[in-house]
Design a protein around this motif. Sequence first.
Motif, short mmCIF file in Angstrom:
data_model
loop_
_atom_site.label_atom_id
_atom_site.label_comp_id
_atom_site.label_asym_id
_atom_site.label_seq_id
_atom_site.Cartn_x
_atom_site.Cartn_y
_atom_site.Cartn_z
N GLN A 6 -0.27 -24.71 -9.99
CA GLN A 6 -0.76 -24.83 -11.24
C GLN A 6 -0.65 -23.66 -12.15
O GLN A 6 -0.79 -22.54 -11.54
N HIS A 7 -0.26 -23.69 -13.35
CA HIS A 7 -0.33 -22.68 -14.18
C HIS A 7 -1.43 -22.57 -14.99
O HIS A 7 -2.00 -23.29 -15.61
N ALA A 15 -2.72 -13.54 -20.71
CA ALA A 15 -1.85 -13.53 -19.49
C ALA A 15 -1.88 -14.93 -18.86
O ALA A 15 -2.75 -15.63 -18.95
N SER A 16 -0.83 -14.79 -18.26
CA SER A 16 -0.32 -16.35 -17.37
C SER A 16 -0.14 -16.04 -15.90
O SER A 16 0.57 -15.21 -15.77
N ARG A 17 -0.40 -16.77 -15.02
CA ARG A 17 0.11 -16.86 -13.60
C ARG A 17 0.04 -18.10 -13.25
O ARG A 17 -0.71 -19.15 -13.36
N THR A 18 0.99 -18.23 -11.98
CA THR A 18 0.67 -19.74 -11.26
C THR A 18 0.07 -19.35 -9.94
O THR A 18 0.28 -18.43 -9.09
N ARG A 435 -12.36 -20.79 -21.00
CA ARG A 435 -11.47 -19.64 -21.10
C ARG A 435 -10.02 -19.78 -20.50
O ARG A 435 -9.18 -19.17 -21.17
N TYR A 436 -9.97 -20.35 -19.60
CA TYR A 436 -8.77 -20.72 -18.82
C TYR A 436 -8.17 -21.95 -19.02
O TYR A 436 -8.86 -23.27 -19.07
N VAL A 437 -7.12 -22.08 -19.52
CA VAL A 437 -6.42 -23.47 -19.39
C VAL A 437 -5.32 -23.82 -18.38
O VAL A 437 -4.54 -22.74 -17.96
N TRP A 438 -5.53 -25.05 -17.82
CA TRP A 438 -4.85 -25.20 -16.40
C TRP A 438 -3.59 -26.30 -16.86
O TRP A 438 -3.99 -27.24 -17.47
N THR A 439 -2.51 -26.13 -16.52
CA THR A 439 -1.41 -27.00 -16.56
C THR A 439 -0.82 -27.23 -15.17
O THR A 439 -0.70 -26.20 -14.40
N THR A 440 -0.41 -28.37 -14.87
CA THR A 440 0.37 -28.76 -13.52
C THR A 440 1.76 -28.14 -13.63
O THR A 440 2.41 -28.36 -14.67
N THR A 441 2.26 -27.57 -12.76
CA THR A 441 3.61 -27.01 -12.51
C THR A 441 4.45 -28.30 -11.98
O THR A 441 4.27 -28.53 -10.91
N LYS A 442 5.39 -28.65 -12.73
CA LYS A 442 6.15 -29.90 -12.42
C LYS A 442 7.38 -29.25 -11.38
O LYS A 442 7.74 -28.07 -11.54
N PRO A 443 8.04 -30.19 -10.61
CA PRO A 443 9.04 -29.88 -9.77
C PRO A 443 10.44 -29.28 -10.52
O PRO A 443 10.44 -29.85 -11.73
N GLY A 444 10.84 -28.14 -10.22
CA GLY A 444 12.00 -27.72 -11.18
C GLY A 444 11.63 -26.38 -11.83
O GLY A 444 12.39 -25.82 -12.43
N ASP A 445 10.19 -26.47 -12.24
CA ASP A 445 9.66 -25.37 -13.17
C ASP A 445 9.76 -23.86 -12.38
O ASP A 445 9.84 -22.89 -13.25
N LEU A 446 9.71 -23.94 -11.12
CA LEU A 446 9.89 -22.53 -10.59
C LEU A 446 11.33 -22.67 -9.52
O LEU A 446 11.19 -23.81 -8.92
N ASP A 447 11.84 -21.70 -9.33
CA ASP A 447 12.98 -21.54 -8.64
C ASP A 447 12.35 -21.40 -6.93
O ASP A 447 11.19 -21.01 -6.59
N ALA A 448 13.25 -21.62 -6.14
CA ALA A 448 12.82 -21.35 -4.56
C ALA A 448 12.39 -20.38 -4.06
O ALA A 448 11.11 -20.31 -3.74
N PRO A 449 13.02 -19.10 -4.66
CA PRO A 449 12.26 -17.85 -4.03
C PRO A 449 10.74 -17.55 -4.77
O PRO A 449 9.96 -17.20 -4.15
N THR A 450 10.55 -18.07 -5.84
CA THR A 450 9.24 -17.81 -6.66
C THR A 450 8.15 -18.63 -5.82
O THR A 450 7.18 -18.32 -5.48
N TYR A 451 8.77 -19.90 -5.45
CA TYR A 451 7.82 -20.93 -4.65
C TYR A 451 7.48 -20.31 -3.44
O TYR A 451 6.26 -20.28 -3.15
N ALA A 452 8.71 -19.75 -2.70
CA ALA A 452 8.37 -19.25 -1.46
C ALA A 452 7.30 -18.12 -1.36
O ALA A 452 6.36 -17.92 -0.48
N ARG A 453 7.32 -17.26 -2.52
CA ARG A 453 6.76 -15.99 -2.64
C ARG A 453 5.15 -16.36 -2.86
O ARG A 453 4.33 -15.58 -2.19
N LEU A 454 4.83 -17.61 -3.82
CA LEU A 454 3.71 -18.05 -3.96
C LEU A 454 2.95 -18.54 -2.72
O LEU A 454 1.68 -18.26 -2.44
N ILE A 455 3.71 -19.22 -2.05
CA ILE A 455 2.94 -19.71 -0.79
C ILE A 455 2.77 -18.74 0.30
O ILE A 455 1.67 -18.74 1.13
#
Length: 495
Positions: A6-7, A15-18, A435-455
Amino acid sequence: MRPILQHVTDTLTGASRTVVIRCGATRAKVCPSCADAARRLRIQQCREGWHLTEDPPKPEPDPDGAEGDAVDQADEDDESGRRVRSTRRRQDAPDLPRLAVSDRTTGRVFTSPDGKTYRPSMFVTLTLPSYGRVTGEGVPVDPASYDYRRAALDAMHFPKLVDRFWQNLRRATGYSVQYFATVEPQRRLAPHLHAAIRGAVPRKLVKQVVAATYHQVWWPSVGEPVYTGPDELPVWDELAQAYADPTTGAVLPSWDEALDAIDDDPDATPAHVIRAGTQVDIQGVIAGTPLADRVIGYLTKYLTKSITDPLHDDSDGEAPVSAARRAHIDRIAGEVRWLPCSPTCANWLRYGVQPKDAKGGMEPGRCGSKAHDRDHLGLGGRRVLVSRRWTGKTLDDHRADRASVVRAVLAEAGIEMDDHDELSVTAARPDGLPRYVWTTTKPGDLDAPTYARLIAHAIAQKHRWRTQYEDAKTRAGPQALGVSATARPAAAPAA
Protein backbone atom coordinates in the motif's frame (compact mmCIF):
# COMPACT_ATOMS: atom_id res chain seq x y z
CA MET A 1 2.42 -15.48 1.99
CA ARG A 2 0.40 -12.89 0.04
CA PRO A 3 1.83 -9.52 1.14
CA ILE A 4 -0.22 -6.49 0.17
CA LEU A 5 1.61 -3.33 -0.82
CA GLN A 6 0.00 0.00 0.00
CA HIS A 7 1.11 3.52 -0.81
CA VAL A 8 0.90 5.93 2.15
CA THR A 9 1.02 9.71 1.89
CA ASP A 10 1.53 12.00 4.91
CA THR A 11 -0.74 14.96 4.20
CA LEU A 12 1.20 17.13 6.68
CA THR A 13 4.68 16.64 5.25
CA GLY A 14 3.82 15.43 1.75
CA ALA A 15 6.14 12.45 2.17
CA SER A 16 5.11 9.18 0.51
CA ARG A 17 6.24 5.61 0.98
CA THR A 18 5.20 2.07 0.11
CA VAL A 19 4.66 -0.36 2.99
CA VAL A 20 3.99 -4.09 3.19
CA ILE A 21 1.01 -5.35 5.24
CA ARG A 22 -0.40 -8.79 5.91
CA CYS A 23 -3.23 -10.12 3.76
CA GLY A 24 -5.37 -11.14 6.75
CA ALA A 25 -6.59 -14.42 5.24
CA THR A 26 -8.22 -16.88 7.65
CA ARG A 27 -7.77 -20.06 5.57
CA ALA A 28 -4.44 -21.90 5.73
CA LYS A 29 -4.47 -22.88 2.06
CA VAL A 30 -4.59 -19.17 1.20
CA CYS A 31 -2.04 -17.94 3.75
CA PRO A 32 -0.86 -20.22 6.59
CA SER A 33 0.77 -17.47 8.64
CA CYS A 34 -2.18 -15.07 8.61
CA ALA A 35 -4.61 -17.92 9.27
CA ASP A 36 -2.60 -19.06 12.29
CA ALA A 37 -2.46 -15.50 13.65
CA ALA A 38 -6.24 -15.20 13.30
CA ARG A 39 -6.75 -18.54 15.05
CA ARG A 40 -4.51 -17.51 17.99
CA LEU A 41 -6.52 -14.33 18.36
CA ARG A 42 -9.73 -16.37 18.53
CA ILE A 43 -8.19 -18.62 21.16
CA GLN A 44 -7.50 -15.57 23.31
CA GLN A 45 -11.02 -14.26 22.78
CA CYS A 46 -12.57 -17.60 23.73
CA ARG A 47 -10.44 -18.07 26.85
CA GLU A 48 -10.94 -14.55 28.15
CA GLY A 49 -14.73 -14.61 28.12
CA TRP A 50 -15.59 -18.18 29.05
CA HIS A 51 -15.40 -18.23 32.85
CA LEU A 52 -15.95 -14.59 33.80
CA THR A 53 -17.25 -14.02 37.32
CA GLU A 54 -18.55 -10.51 36.64
CA ASP A 55 -20.66 -9.17 33.82
CA PRO A 56 -18.51 -7.43 31.20
CA PRO A 57 -19.50 -3.92 30.13
CA LYS A 58 -21.83 -3.63 27.20
CA PRO A 59 -19.80 -2.81 24.09
CA GLU A 60 -20.53 0.34 22.18
CA PRO A 61 -22.34 -0.35 18.91
CA ASP A 62 -20.05 -0.14 15.89
CA PRO A 63 -21.60 2.39 13.46
CA ASP A 64 -19.71 0.85 10.54
CA GLY A 65 -20.47 -2.75 11.46
CA ALA A 66 -16.77 -3.58 11.18
CA GLU A 67 -16.88 -6.02 14.07
CA GLY A 68 -19.73 -8.01 12.62
CA ASP A 69 -18.68 -11.35 14.06
CA ALA A 70 -18.77 -9.98 17.59
CA VAL A 71 -22.48 -9.27 17.28
CA ASP A 72 -24.95 -12.14 17.43
CA GLN A 73 -28.35 -11.85 15.81
CA ALA A 74 -30.28 -14.15 18.14
CA ASP A 75 -32.76 -11.49 19.20
CA GLU A 76 -33.07 -9.76 15.84
CA ASP A 77 -35.79 -10.16 13.23
CA ASP A 78 -35.20 -12.45 10.26
CA GLU A 79 -34.89 -9.46 7.97
CA SER A 80 -35.24 -5.74 8.44
CA GLY A 81 -38.86 -4.88 7.81
CA ARG A 82 -39.91 -8.53 7.61
CA ARG A 83 -43.58 -9.43 7.34
CA VAL A 84 -45.43 -10.16 10.56
CA ARG A 85 -46.81 -13.69 10.75
CA SER A 86 -48.44 -15.70 13.47
CA THR A 87 -46.09 -16.49 16.35
CA ARG A 88 -47.97 -19.67 17.21
CA ARG A 89 -45.56 -22.56 17.58
CA ARG A 90 -45.77 -25.52 15.26
CA GLN A 91 -47.92 -28.33 16.65
CA ASP A 92 -45.13 -30.82 16.02
CA ALA A 93 -42.70 -28.84 18.24
CA PRO A 94 -42.81 -29.12 22.06
CA ASP A 95 -43.50 -26.01 24.12
CA LEU A 96 -40.77 -24.32 26.11
CA PRO A 97 -40.75 -22.31 29.35
CA ARG A 98 -40.61 -18.61 28.59
CA LEU A 99 -39.05 -16.45 31.30
CA ALA A 100 -38.21 -12.79 31.36
CA VAL A 101 -34.54 -12.54 30.35
CA SER A 102 -32.46 -10.70 32.95
CA ASP A 103 -29.34 -8.69 32.18
CA ARG A 104 -27.14 -11.21 34.00
CA THR A 105 -24.50 -12.94 31.85
CA THR A 106 -22.62 -15.02 34.43
CA GLY A 107 -23.52 -18.49 35.63
CA ARG A 108 -24.62 -19.73 39.03
CA VAL A 109 -22.18 -20.45 41.85
CA PHE A 110 -22.29 -23.92 43.42
CA THR A 111 -20.89 -24.85 46.84
CA SER A 112 -19.54 -28.35 47.52
CA PRO A 113 -19.92 -30.12 50.91
CA ASP A 114 -16.36 -29.14 51.84
CA GLY A 115 -17.15 -25.45 51.33
CA LYS A 116 -15.44 -24.93 47.97
CA THR A 117 -17.29 -22.84 45.44
CA TYR A 118 -17.54 -23.52 41.70
CA ARG A 119 -18.90 -21.56 38.79
CA PRO A 120 -19.01 -24.19 36.02
CA SER A 121 -19.52 -23.47 32.36
CA MET A 122 -20.48 -25.72 29.47
CA PHE A 123 -19.32 -27.07 26.11
CA VAL A 124 -22.22 -28.01 23.81
CA THR A 125 -22.26 -29.55 20.33
CA LEU A 126 -25.36 -29.34 18.10
CA THR A 127 -25.79 -31.38 14.91
CA LEU A 128 -28.25 -31.62 12.04
CA PRO A 129 -30.51 -34.62 11.40
CA SER A 130 -29.63 -37.57 9.19
CA TYR A 131 -30.09 -37.44 5.42
CA GLY A 132 -29.23 -41.11 4.94
CA ARG A 133 -26.72 -43.66 6.20
CA VAL A 134 -23.03 -42.82 5.66
CA THR A 135 -19.80 -44.80 5.80
CA GLY A 136 -16.87 -44.12 8.12
CA GLU A 137 -15.51 -41.85 5.42
CA GLY A 138 -18.65 -39.74 5.61
CA VAL A 139 -20.03 -40.64 2.17
CA PRO A 140 -23.55 -42.02 1.63
CA VAL A 141 -24.02 -45.77 1.66
CA ASP A 142 -26.69 -45.26 -1.00
CA PRO A 143 -26.19 -41.94 -2.82
CA ALA A 144 -29.45 -42.41 -4.74
CA SER A 145 -31.54 -42.25 -1.55
CA TYR A 146 -29.43 -39.64 0.27
CA ASP A 147 -31.47 -36.43 0.69
CA TYR A 148 -29.04 -33.98 -0.92
CA ARG A 149 -31.70 -31.30 -1.42
CA ARG A 150 -32.53 -31.16 2.29
CA ALA A 151 -28.85 -31.31 3.24
CA ALA A 152 -28.14 -28.28 1.02
CA LEU A 153 -31.13 -26.29 2.31
CA ASP A 154 -30.22 -27.08 5.93
CA ALA A 155 -26.66 -25.88 5.35
CA MET A 156 -27.88 -22.64 3.80
CA HIS A 157 -30.28 -21.88 6.67
CA PHE A 158 -28.17 -23.29 9.50
CA PRO A 159 -27.22 -19.80 10.84
CA LYS A 160 -30.92 -18.98 11.38
CA LEU A 161 -31.44 -22.22 13.29
CA VAL A 162 -28.50 -21.32 15.52
CA ASP A 163 -29.98 -17.87 16.16
CA ARG A 164 -33.26 -19.46 17.19
CA PHE A 165 -31.46 -21.83 19.55
CA TRP A 166 -29.78 -18.98 21.45
CA GLN A 167 -33.04 -17.04 21.56
CA ASN A 168 -34.93 -20.03 22.96
CA LEU A 169 -32.18 -20.89 25.44
CA ARG A 170 -32.17 -17.36 26.85
CA ARG A 171 -35.93 -17.34 27.23
CA ALA A 172 -35.94 -20.78 28.84
CA THR A 173 -33.17 -19.98 31.35
CA GLY A 174 -34.09 -16.39 32.15
CA TYR A 175 -30.60 -14.95 31.77
CA SER A 176 -28.56 -13.53 28.90
CA VAL A 177 -26.62 -16.64 27.92
CA GLN A 178 -23.26 -15.74 26.38
CA TYR A 179 -21.33 -17.96 24.00
CA PHE A 180 -18.28 -18.41 21.81
CA ALA A 181 -19.20 -20.82 19.01
CA THR A 182 -17.62 -22.19 15.87
CA VAL A 183 -19.32 -23.84 12.89
CA GLU A 184 -17.47 -26.85 11.50
CA PRO A 185 -18.33 -29.66 9.09
CA GLN A 186 -18.86 -33.25 10.15
CA ARG A 187 -17.37 -36.06 8.08
CA ARG A 188 -20.58 -36.13 6.03
CA LEU A 189 -19.98 -32.39 5.38
CA ALA A 190 -23.09 -31.23 7.23
CA PRO A 191 -22.36 -28.20 9.46
CA HIS A 192 -22.52 -28.57 13.21
CA LEU A 193 -21.98 -26.14 16.08
CA HIS A 194 -19.42 -26.28 18.89
CA ALA A 195 -20.19 -23.73 21.62
CA ALA A 196 -18.51 -22.64 24.83
CA ILE A 197 -21.31 -21.34 27.06
CA ARG A 198 -20.72 -19.21 30.12
CA GLY A 199 -22.57 -20.67 33.09
CA ALA A 200 -24.24 -24.03 33.66
CA VAL A 201 -27.68 -24.92 32.32
CA PRO A 202 -29.41 -28.18 33.32
CA ARG A 203 -28.71 -30.78 30.64
CA LYS A 204 -32.36 -31.76 30.48
CA LEU A 205 -33.33 -28.17 29.71
CA VAL A 206 -30.65 -27.84 26.99
CA LYS A 207 -31.93 -30.98 25.26
CA GLN A 208 -35.49 -29.72 25.61
CA VAL A 209 -34.53 -26.45 23.94
CA VAL A 210 -32.74 -28.29 21.12
CA ALA A 211 -35.78 -30.50 20.48
CA ALA A 212 -38.11 -27.48 20.41
CA THR A 213 -35.97 -25.26 18.18
CA TYR A 214 -36.78 -24.87 14.49
CA HIS A 215 -36.70 -22.21 11.80
CA GLN A 216 -39.34 -21.79 9.08
CA VAL A 217 -38.34 -20.28 5.75
CA TRP A 218 -41.33 -18.38 4.35
CA TRP A 219 -40.12 -18.08 0.78
CA PRO A 220 -41.66 -19.06 -2.56
CA SER A 221 -41.44 -22.76 -3.27
CA VAL A 222 -38.04 -24.13 -4.30
CA GLY A 223 -39.37 -27.49 -5.48
CA GLU A 224 -39.12 -27.91 -9.25
CA PRO A 225 -37.57 -25.02 -11.20
CA VAL A 226 -39.71 -23.33 -13.83
CA TYR A 227 -36.81 -22.40 -16.11
CA THR A 228 -33.82 -24.71 -16.50
CA GLY A 229 -32.02 -24.49 -19.85
CA PRO A 230 -29.82 -21.49 -20.71
CA ASP A 231 -32.15 -20.57 -23.61
CA GLU A 232 -35.23 -20.70 -21.38
CA LEU A 233 -34.21 -18.23 -18.71
CA PRO A 234 -36.20 -15.02 -18.12
CA VAL A 235 -34.96 -11.96 -19.96
CA TRP A 236 -34.56 -8.39 -18.73
CA ASP A 237 -37.20 -6.00 -20.06
CA GLU A 238 -35.65 -2.53 -20.20
CA LEU A 239 -39.02 -0.83 -20.58
CA ALA A 240 -40.61 -2.56 -17.60
CA GLN A 241 -37.34 -2.67 -15.66
CA ALA A 242 -38.18 -6.25 -14.74
CA TYR A 243 -37.59 -9.85 -15.83
CA ALA A 244 -40.08 -11.43 -18.21
CA ASP A 245 -40.88 -14.86 -19.62
CA PRO A 246 -38.74 -15.38 -22.76
CA THR A 247 -41.69 -16.87 -24.70
CA THR A 248 -44.77 -14.92 -23.64
CA GLY A 249 -43.12 -11.70 -22.53
CA ALA A 250 -45.17 -11.72 -19.30
CA VAL A 251 -43.41 -9.99 -16.43
CA LEU A 252 -42.48 -12.36 -13.60
CA PRO A 253 -43.94 -11.76 -10.13
CA SER A 254 -41.78 -9.42 -8.07
CA TRP A 255 -40.40 -10.59 -4.76
CA ASP A 256 -43.06 -8.68 -2.81
CA GLU A 257 -45.83 -10.05 -5.03
CA ALA A 258 -44.58 -13.60 -4.46
CA LEU A 259 -44.64 -13.05 -0.69
CA ASP A 260 -48.11 -11.47 -0.92
CA ALA A 261 -49.35 -14.65 -2.57
CA ILE A 262 -48.00 -16.68 0.36
CA ASP A 263 -49.62 -14.35 2.89
CA ASP A 264 -52.97 -14.51 1.11
CA ASP A 265 -52.99 -18.31 0.90
CA PRO A 266 -54.46 -19.82 4.10
CA ASP A 267 -53.03 -23.22 3.16
CA ALA A 268 -49.50 -21.94 2.47
CA THR A 269 -46.65 -23.87 4.03
CA PRO A 270 -43.01 -22.84 4.58
CA ALA A 271 -40.61 -23.48 1.72
CA HIS A 272 -38.35 -25.22 4.21
CA VAL A 273 -38.27 -26.07 7.91
CA ILE A 274 -34.90 -26.72 9.53
CA ARG A 275 -34.44 -28.49 12.87
CA ALA A 276 -31.50 -29.70 14.91
CA GLY A 277 -30.63 -33.37 15.10
CA THR A 278 -31.23 -35.55 18.14
CA GLN A 279 -27.53 -35.94 18.93
CA VAL A 280 -26.49 -33.32 21.50
CA ASP A 281 -23.18 -33.49 23.34
CA ILE A 282 -23.04 -31.58 26.64
CA GLN A 283 -20.00 -31.30 28.94
CA GLY A 284 -19.49 -29.34 32.12
CA VAL A 285 -16.20 -27.46 32.27
CA ILE A 286 -14.42 -25.84 35.23
CA ALA A 287 -12.09 -22.89 34.71
CA GLY A 288 -8.37 -23.62 34.96
CA THR A 289 -8.67 -27.36 34.34
CA PRO A 290 -6.86 -29.30 31.58
CA LEU A 291 -10.29 -30.01 30.06
CA ALA A 292 -10.91 -26.29 29.58
CA ASP A 293 -7.68 -25.92 27.59
CA ARG A 294 -8.44 -29.01 25.50
CA VAL A 295 -11.92 -27.75 24.67
CA ILE A 296 -10.63 -24.34 23.59
CA GLY A 297 -8.12 -26.08 21.33
CA TYR A 298 -10.89 -28.27 19.90
CA LEU A 299 -13.18 -25.28 19.35
CA THR A 300 -10.58 -23.48 17.26
CA LYS A 301 -8.79 -26.48 15.72
CA TYR A 302 -10.33 -26.30 12.26
CA LEU A 303 -10.87 -22.55 11.87
CA THR A 304 -8.07 -22.38 9.32
CA LYS A 305 -9.66 -25.03 7.07
CA SER A 306 -12.42 -24.82 4.48
CA ILE A 307 -15.58 -26.92 4.71
CA THR A 308 -14.36 -29.37 2.06
CA ASP A 309 -10.79 -29.73 3.40
CA PRO A 310 -9.88 -33.06 5.03
CA LEU A 311 -10.29 -32.46 8.76
CA HIS A 312 -9.51 -35.70 10.51
CA ASP A 313 -5.99 -36.52 9.36
CA ASP A 314 -2.46 -35.22 9.89
CA SER A 315 -1.68 -34.56 6.26
CA ASP A 316 -2.71 -30.87 6.19
CA GLY A 317 -5.02 -31.57 3.29
CA GLU A 318 -2.46 -33.45 1.19
CA ALA A 319 -4.04 -36.91 1.52
CA PRO A 320 -5.77 -38.10 -1.65
CA VAL A 321 -9.54 -37.75 -1.68
CA SER A 322 -11.43 -40.87 -2.72
CA ALA A 323 -13.67 -40.88 -5.78
CA ALA A 324 -16.71 -41.51 -3.56
CA ARG A 325 -15.95 -38.45 -1.44
CA ARG A 326 -15.34 -36.27 -4.49
CA ALA A 327 -18.69 -37.39 -5.86
CA HIS A 328 -20.34 -36.59 -2.51
CA ILE A 329 -18.85 -33.08 -2.55
CA ASP A 330 -19.93 -32.62 -6.17
CA ARG A 331 -23.52 -33.55 -5.38
CA ILE A 332 -23.78 -31.07 -2.49
CA ALA A 333 -21.99 -28.37 -4.51
CA GLY A 334 -24.41 -28.96 -7.39
CA GLU A 335 -27.40 -28.43 -5.10
CA VAL A 336 -26.15 -25.27 -3.40
CA ARG A 337 -25.09 -23.72 -6.70
CA TRP A 338 -28.66 -23.55 -7.99
CA LEU A 339 -30.69 -23.06 -4.79
CA PRO A 340 -31.55 -19.48 -3.71
CA CYS A 341 -29.43 -18.34 -0.78
CA SER A 342 -31.29 -15.08 0.01
CA PRO A 343 -34.14 -12.91 -1.30
CA THR A 344 -31.69 -11.10 -3.60
CA CYS A 345 -30.19 -14.29 -5.09
CA ALA A 346 -30.23 -14.54 -8.89
CA ASN A 347 -31.27 -18.19 -8.62
CA TRP A 348 -34.87 -17.09 -8.01
CA LEU A 349 -35.17 -16.55 -11.75
CA ARG A 350 -35.10 -20.34 -12.21
CA TYR A 351 -38.25 -20.57 -10.05
CA GLY A 352 -40.21 -17.90 -11.94
CA VAL A 353 -39.76 -15.15 -9.33
CA GLN A 354 -37.84 -11.93 -9.62
CA PRO A 355 -35.16 -11.53 -6.94
CA LYS A 356 -35.61 -8.71 -4.48
CA ASP A 357 -34.15 -5.48 -5.92
CA ALA A 358 -33.78 -7.16 -9.32
CA LYS A 359 -31.55 -5.53 -11.93
CA GLY A 360 -30.38 -6.35 -15.42
CA GLY A 361 -27.56 -8.83 -15.94
CA MET A 362 -28.53 -11.27 -13.19
CA GLU A 363 -27.89 -14.89 -14.11
CA PRO A 364 -28.79 -18.05 -12.17
CA GLY A 365 -25.76 -19.97 -10.99
CA ARG A 366 -23.67 -16.81 -10.72
CA CYS A 367 -24.78 -15.35 -7.38
CA GLY A 368 -21.89 -13.66 -5.61
CA SER A 369 -22.62 -15.17 -2.18
CA LYS A 370 -19.95 -17.50 -0.86
CA ALA A 371 -22.72 -19.92 0.14
CA HIS A 372 -22.63 -21.20 -3.46
CA ASP A 373 -18.85 -21.80 -3.45
CA ARG A 374 -17.52 -25.33 -3.44
CA ASP A 375 -15.34 -24.45 -0.41
CA HIS A 376 -18.42 -23.49 1.64
CA LEU A 377 -21.11 -25.93 0.46
CA GLY A 378 -24.04 -23.73 1.40
CA LEU A 379 -22.64 -22.23 4.57
CA GLY A 380 -22.55 -18.55 3.72
CA GLY A 381 -22.51 -17.25 7.29
CA ARG A 382 -19.59 -16.68 9.63
CA ARG A 383 -17.56 -19.58 11.00
CA VAL A 384 -17.09 -17.90 14.39
CA LEU A 385 -20.15 -16.68 16.33
CA VAL A 386 -19.54 -14.59 19.44
CA SER A 387 -22.26 -13.04 21.59
CA ARG A 388 -22.23 -9.32 22.29
CA ARG A 389 -21.17 -9.58 25.94
CA TRP A 390 -18.74 -12.46 25.76
CA THR A 391 -15.85 -10.16 26.69
CA GLY A 392 -17.28 -6.72 25.94
CA LYS A 393 -14.40 -6.24 23.48
CA THR A 394 -13.99 -6.21 19.73
CA LEU A 395 -11.34 -8.23 17.93
CA ASP A 396 -9.31 -5.04 17.55
CA ASP A 397 -9.40 -4.67 21.34
CA HIS A 398 -8.10 -8.22 21.78
CA ARG A 399 -5.41 -7.59 19.18
CA ALA A 400 -4.35 -4.47 21.10
CA ASP A 401 -4.21 -6.52 24.33
CA ARG A 402 -1.74 -8.91 22.73
CA ALA A 403 0.38 -6.03 21.47
CA SER A 404 0.36 -4.43 24.94
CA VAL A 405 1.86 -7.59 26.44
CA VAL A 406 4.75 -7.41 23.98
CA ARG A 407 5.28 -3.74 24.74
CA ALA A 408 5.28 -4.41 28.49
CA VAL A 409 7.81 -7.23 28.16
CA LEU A 410 10.11 -5.11 26.00
CA ALA A 411 9.82 -2.15 28.39
CA GLU A 412 10.57 -4.39 31.39
CA ALA A 413 13.73 -5.58 29.66
CA GLY A 414 14.76 -2.04 28.77
CA ILE A 415 14.46 -2.55 25.02
CA GLU A 416 13.34 0.41 22.97
CA MET A 417 10.57 -0.35 20.50
CA ASP A 418 10.13 0.82 16.97
CA ASP A 419 7.30 3.29 16.59
CA HIS A 420 4.64 0.80 15.53
CA ASP A 421 1.95 3.49 15.49
CA GLU A 422 3.75 5.85 13.14
CA LEU A 423 1.28 5.18 10.33
CA SER A 424 -1.84 4.74 12.44
CA VAL A 425 -5.10 5.09 10.54
CA THR A 426 -6.48 6.99 13.56
CA ALA A 427 -3.83 9.70 13.38
CA ALA A 428 -5.39 13.07 12.58
CA ARG A 429 -4.25 16.51 11.46
CA PRO A 430 -4.97 19.63 13.53
CA ASP A 431 -8.07 20.23 11.42
CA GLY A 432 -9.40 16.79 12.35
CA LEU A 433 -8.94 15.18 8.93
CA PRO A 434 -6.99 11.90 8.61
CA ARG A 435 -3.25 12.53 8.46
CA TYR A 436 -2.40 9.55 6.26
CA VAL A 437 -3.98 8.68 2.93
CA TRP A 438 -3.73 5.02 1.91
CA THR A 439 -4.01 3.75 -1.67
CA THR A 440 -3.53 0.21 -2.94
CA THR A 441 -0.50 -0.43 -5.13
CA LYS A 442 -1.55 -2.21 -8.31
CA PRO A 443 0.49 -4.80 -10.20
CA GLY A 444 2.99 -3.04 -12.41
CA ASP A 445 3.21 0.07 -10.25
CA LEU A 446 6.55 -1.16 -8.86
CA ASP A 447 9.43 -2.75 -10.71
CA ALA A 448 10.72 -6.15 -9.56
CA PRO A 449 13.84 -4.84 -7.71
CA THR A 450 11.74 -2.35 -5.71
CA TYR A 451 9.22 -5.07 -4.79
CA ALA A 452 12.00 -7.45 -3.71
CA ARG A 453 13.65 -4.71 -1.60
CA LEU A 454 10.38 -3.92 0.20
CA ILE A 455 9.72 -7.60 0.96
CA ALA A 456 13.30 -8.11 2.19
CA HIS A 457 12.97 -5.09 4.47
CA ALA A 458 9.70 -6.42 5.91
CA ILE A 459 11.25 -9.85 6.57
CA ALA A 460 14.27 -8.31 8.27
CA GLN A 461 11.99 -6.16 10.44
CA LYS A 462 9.96 -9.19 11.53
CA HIS A 463 13.13 -11.07 12.43
CA ARG A 464 14.39 -8.11 14.46
CA TRP A 465 11.12 -7.79 16.37
CA ARG A 466 11.01 -11.51 17.16
CA THR A 467 14.63 -11.50 18.33
CA GLN A 468 13.98 -8.49 20.54
CA TYR A 469 10.92 -10.11 22.06
CA GLU A 470 12.59 -13.45 22.78
CA ASP A 471 15.58 -11.62 24.30
CA ALA A 472 13.23 -9.48 26.40
CA LYS A 473 11.42 -12.56 27.75
CA THR A 474 14.74 -14.07 28.78
CA ARG A 475 15.99 -10.90 30.47
CA ALA A 476 12.73 -9.90 32.13
CA GLY A 477 11.84 -13.33 33.52
CA PRO A 478 8.43 -14.90 34.10
CA GLN A 479 7.09 -11.91 36.01
CA ALA A 480 6.89 -9.84 32.83
CA LEU A 481 4.63 -12.39 31.19
CA GLY A 482 2.21 -12.10 34.09
CA VAL A 483 0.94 -8.77 32.78
CA SER A 484 -2.15 -10.44 31.33
CA ALA A 485 -2.48 -14.18 31.28
CA THR A 486 -5.44 -14.07 28.93
CA ALA A 487 -3.69 -11.77 26.47
CA ARG A 488 -0.34 -13.56 26.54
CA PRO A 489 0.88 -14.27 23.01
CA ALA A 490 2.60 -17.58 22.29
CA ALA A 491 5.09 -15.75 20.11
CA ALA A 492 5.76 -12.19 19.14
CA PRO A 493 2.73 -11.00 17.15
CA ALA A 494 3.22 -8.84 14.12
CA ALA A 495 2.70 -5.15 14.74
